[in-house]
Design an enzyme around this catalytic site. Structure first.
Site, short mmCIF file in Angstrom:
data_model
loop_
_atom_site.label_atom_id
_atom_site.label_comp_id
_atom_site.label_asym_id
_atom_site.label_seq_id
_atom_site.Cartn_x
_atom_site.Cartn_y
_atom_site.Cartn_z
CB CYS A 1 2.41 2.33 3.90
SG CYS A 1 3.44 0.94 3.44
CB CYS B 1 0.56 -0.52 2.74
SG CYS B 1 1.72 -0.53 4.12
#
Length: 91
Positions: A15, A18
């Protein structure tokens, strides 16, 4: 307002958002502890808190009740603005 005692940071290695959020959180010097939950290896905790999108921050009170859920990438300033109200209560 309930006091925030812990922040769960839900993310995954794949991600991109993230990674950005995690980098921003490295500079967070507030009083509320942050626990990283890797959704690649742990699916019980994300399920428990109903995490469906990454990145997600979940703010918890002393009884593990969700106070607030922050979904998506935020700047460090935005993170401070959200967390400051709970940090003031935690002191």
């Amino acid at each position: 307002m309930n006091k925030c005692v812990k922040i769960l940071d839900f993310g995954a290695s794949w991600c991109g958002g993230c990674k950005v959020l995690k980098e921003n959180l490295k500079n967070y010097d507030g009083q509320i502890p942050i626990e990283y939950i890797n959704c690649d290896t742990d699916d019980d905790i994300p399920t428990k808190y109903g995490v469906r999108n990454l990145p997600t921050l979940v703010l918890l009170d002393s009884e593990d009740q969700v106070l607030e859920r922050i979904v998506g990438v935020r700047t460090l300033q935005q993170i401070y603005e959200i967390l400051d109200k709970y940090e003031q209560e935690s002191k």
